[in-house]
Design a protein around this motif. Structure first.
Motif, PDB file in Angstrom:
ATOM      1  N   THR A 110       3.602 -10.784  43.829  1.00  0.00           N
ATOM      2  CA  THR A 110       3.419 -10.961  42.383  1.00  0.00           C
ATOM      3  C   THR A 110       4.446 -10.084  41.675  1.00  0.00           C
ATOM      4  O   THR A 110       4.549  -8.898  41.962  1.00  0.00           O
ATOM      5  CB  THR A 110       2.008 -10.532  41.942  1.00  0.00           C
ATOM      6  OG1 THR A 110       1.057 -11.331  42.639  1.00  0.00           O
ATOM      7  CG2 THR A 110       1.818 -10.744  40.438  1.00  0.00           C
ATOM      8  N   GLY A 111       5.206 -10.680  40.784  1.00  0.00           N
ATOM      9  CA  GLY A 111       6.202  -9.889  40.059  1.00  0.00           C
ATOM     10  C   GLY A 111       7.334 -10.756  39.567  1.00  0.00           C
ATOM     11  O   GLY A 111       7.426 -11.937  39.909  1.00  0.00           O
ATOM     12  N   ILE A 160       8.719 -22.200  41.460  1.00  0.00           N
ATOM     13  CA  ILE A 160       8.044 -21.048  42.070  1.00  0.00           C
ATOM     14  C   ILE A 160       7.496 -20.186  40.939  1.00  0.00           C
ATOM     15  O   ILE A 160       8.240 -19.782  40.035  1.00  0.00           O
ATOM     16  CB  ILE A 160       9.035 -20.215  42.910  1.00  0.00           C
ATOM     17  CG1 ILE A 160       9.664 -21.089  43.997  1.00  0.00           C
ATOM     18  CG2 ILE A 160       8.352 -19.006  43.524  1.00  0.00           C
ATOM     19  CD1 ILE A 160      10.885 -20.479  44.629  1.00  0.00           C
ATOM     20  N   GLY A 161       6.223 -19.897  41.001  1.00  0.00           N
ATOM     21  CA  GLY A 161       5.593 -19.114  39.947  1.00  0.00           C
ATOM     22  C   GLY A 161       5.846 -17.627  40.102  1.00  0.00           C
ATOM     23  O   GLY A 161       6.533 -17.183  41.034  1.00  0.00           O
ATOM     24  N   ARG A 162       5.263 -16.857  39.175  1.00  0.00           N
ATOM     25  CA  ARG A 162       5.405 -15.394  39.233  1.00  0.00           C
ATOM     26  C   ARG A 162       4.649 -14.836  40.441  1.00  0.00           C
ATOM     27  O   ARG A 162       4.972 -13.785  40.961  1.00  0.00           O
ATOM     28  CB  ARG A 162       4.869 -14.800  37.924  1.00  0.00           C
ATOM     29  CG  ARG A 162       5.256 -13.374  37.702  1.00  0.00           C
ATOM     30  CD  ARG A 162       4.930 -12.927  36.292  1.00  0.00           C
ATOM     31  NE  ARG A 162       5.226 -11.504  36.140  1.00  0.00           N
ATOM     32  CZ  ARG A 162       4.382 -10.541  36.480  1.00  0.00           C
ATOM     33  NH1 ARG A 162       3.210 -10.834  36.956  1.00  0.00           N
ATOM     34  NH2 ARG A 162       4.722  -9.274  36.323  1.00  0.00           N
ATOM     35  N   THR A 196       4.330  -6.501  43.300  1.00  0.00           N
ATOM     36  CA  THR A 196       3.198  -6.126  44.144  1.00  0.00           C
ATOM     37  C   THR A 196       3.229  -7.037  45.363  1.00  0.00           C
ATOM     38  O   THR A 196       3.210  -8.266  45.227  1.00  0.00           O
ATOM     39  CB  THR A 196       1.867  -6.316  43.379  1.00  0.00           C
ATOM     40  OG1 THR A 196       1.933  -5.555  42.183  1.00  0.00           O
ATOM     41  CG2 THR A 196       0.688  -5.859  44.219  1.00  0.00           C
ATOM     42  N   ILE A 197       3.296  -6.427  46.524  1.00  0.00           N
ATOM     43  CA  ILE A 197       3.458  -7.230  47.745  1.00  0.00           C
ATOM     44  C   ILE A 197       2.421  -6.816  48.773  1.00  0.00           C
ATOM     45  O   ILE A 197       2.261  -5.627  49.065  1.00  0.00           O
ATOM     46  CB  ILE A 197       4.876  -7.031  48.337  1.00  0.00           C
ATOM     47  CG1 ILE A 197       5.927  -7.457  47.310  1.00  0.00           C
ATOM     48  CG2 ILE A 197       5.056  -7.829  49.634  1.00  0.00           C
ATOM     49  CD1 ILE A 197       7.339  -7.153  47.699  1.00  0.00           C
ATOM     50  N   THR A 198       1.714  -7.788  49.296  1.00  0.00           N
ATOM     51  CA  THR A 198       0.800  -7.504  50.402  1.00  0.00           C
ATOM     52  C   THR A 198       1.238  -8.328  51.606  1.00  0.00           C
ATOM     53  O   THR A 198       1.661  -9.486  51.460  1.00  0.00           O
ATOM     54  CB  THR A 198      -0.660  -7.864  50.046  1.00  0.00           C
ATOM     55  OG1 THR A 198      -0.730  -9.269  49.754  1.00  0.00           O
ATOM     56  CG2 THR A 198      -1.142  -7.074  48.848  1.00  0.00           C
TER      57      THR A 198
END
Lengths: 223, 251
Positions: A110-111, A160-162, A196-198
């Protein structure tokens, strides 16, 4: 006469300076000889080459075995047909023309990433040994690239979304280690674009086939 | 009339001496810089480096040999698969699909219209207060070029003979760039087959104009493009075996 000697002398010195400047320039370029590379870089190169050669040896053994299967079947009959079908399945899985499944990882992002950042993430996963990839529900092929569209990022015609997900089939431990290494791609994206990356391992990923036609339209096969 | 030669002679000698002094000064400076560089490099080339370099060279030679062996086996496989055409309907149909799948995957060499792009390190002497890394071609530069080419419609791309396929990455490792299994050094030659007009579309593509084009201009990286009407792009020679991914439904 004296003017002629002076001009000749200056010309000679100019030539020598030219040669010396070229030599000096070359000495500033990146090392051309293996022995002039730093020890750390040589060690990395040896490690990478060893692994690459191991994969090539395995590929050579597999393809030699396939050749032996064909020769045993005499390129005729049901045996040859089975060999060809299996080879077709394998190559279509490799290129992205068919759906694949297996272990791997899921990367949720997300970003406000730009196209370069997303392409870098895909490149990092490939370098870490990902065998098949999908961005959201779009299978990533050799020619799939993320670009900036009119209003959002796009890949193969899909927006591609956020928030998006990259799914990668491969050794989960190796993929996670590559992404999360100190100074690696996850750290870079979190620090520089506040993403934010998981990253999580998974035992059963299913990636779709590409919807693109990968067969060249303008270029022709040499064979 | 008689005084001109006596006035002219000292002027000529003075100008000649000045020119020679300046030239010799520049020559001395350059030679000293060159000599210092040589001494510095020689002192850092240790026996450990030489041993590691020898090991790396042996591995690179082994890789070339393995690739040659793999190419030979692939060639035999293609020949066998082609021979069955017409001999048995079902087998011929599967082998035709197989030939098309190999073409789609980048496992077959292709030829056609395209563009050749060459990029190499800057020839400019790096100013003392600047990062030398700015003046060399980076993996990022090659990635930007490749992204632009794919986005512009390229159908097959190779960098210094390494065909890009679904598993290919372009990765900077120290001063080299790793593509597939090969460590590449400049000059980098990127061959891309695709529709006519590929060069023009590439040069107008935002992915090219966004970063690498600025670096080419700012740091004077060597760069050239040329359209070709019949460009050959080699096949991928490497492992296509998947250990972790299996075709859906076969697990």
């Amino acid at each position: 006469m004296r003017t002629w000697v002076a001009q000749l002398s200056l010309a000679l010195i100019a030539v020598i300076i030219g040669i010396a400047l070229v030599a000096q320039f070359r000495s500033q370029a990146r090392p051309a000889e293996l022995s002039s590379l730093p020890v750390a870089e040589l060690s990395t190169r040896i490690q990478t080459l060893s692994e690459a050669n191991r994969q090539l040896r395995a590929a050579l053994a597999d393809q030699s075995s396939l050749l032996a299967d064909y020769q045993a079947a005499g390129a005729q009959g049901s045996s040859a047909l089975d060999v060809s079908r299996e080879e077709l399945r394998r190559i279509q899985a490799f290129s992205g023309e068919s759906a694949v499944q297996g272990q791997g990882i899921i990367v949720n992002v997300t970003g406000s990433l730009d196209a370069i950042a997303v392409n870098d993430l895909v490149n990092e996963l490939r370098n870490a040994g990902a065998e098949a990839l999908a961005l959201d529900d779009v299978r990533i092929t050799a020619k799939s690239v993320v670009t900036q569209g009119a209003t959002a990022l796009e890949m193969d015609g899909t927006t591609i979304g956020r928030t998006f997900t990259v799914r990668a089939i491969g050794d989960p431990d190796g993929l996670i280690a590559a992404l999360k290494r100190p100074g690696g791609i996850v750290t870079q994206l979190e620090q520089f674009v506040s993403a934010t990356i998981t990253v999580s391992p998974t035992s059963d990923l299913h990636l779709p086939a590409t919807t693109l036609n990968l067969v060249p339209e303008f270029a022709e096969s040499v064979e | 009339m008689t005084t001109l030669p006596t006035r002219a002679r000292p002027r000529l000698r003075s100008g000649w001496v000045m020119s020679m002094a300046v030239a010799l000064g520049v020559l001395g400076f350059v030679m000293a810089a060159q000599w210092n560089g040589e001494v510095q490099r020689a002192s850092y080339t240790t026996s450990a480096q030489q041993a590691l370099a020898a090991q790396a060279l042996a591995l690179e030679q082994e890789q070339e040999s393995l690739q040659a062996g793999l190419a030979a086996v692939e060639s035999q496989l293609t020949e066998i698969q082609a021979q069955s055409e017409g001999s048995q309907t079902e087998l011929a149909a599967v082998n035709a699909d197989l030939a098309e799948a190999r073409l789609a995957a980048g496992l077959t060499a292709i030829h056609g219209p395209g563009v050749v792009i060459e990029i190499a390190d800057s020839r400019r002497i790096v100013p003392v207060d600047e990062n030398p890394g700015n003046y060399i071609v980076l993996a990022d530069d090659l990635r930007d070029i490749v992204v632009s080419l794919w986005h512009s419609g390229a159908e097959g791309i190779a960098i210094n003979g390494e065909r890009l396929v679904s598993t290919s990455s372009i990765y900077g490792v120290g001063s080299s760039v790793l593509v597939n299994t090969a460590f590449l050094s400049p000059p980098f030659r990127i061959e891309a087959a695709g529709p006519p007009g590929l060069e023009e579309r590439f040069q107008a593509d935002p992915a090219y104009l966004g970063r690498v084009a600025h670096r080419i201009e700012a740091f004077d990286l060597e760069f050239a493009t040329e359209s070709q009407t019949d460009l050959l792009v080699p096949a991928f020679i490497g492992s296509t075996n998947l250990r972790w991914a299996v075709p859906e439904g076969t697990q």
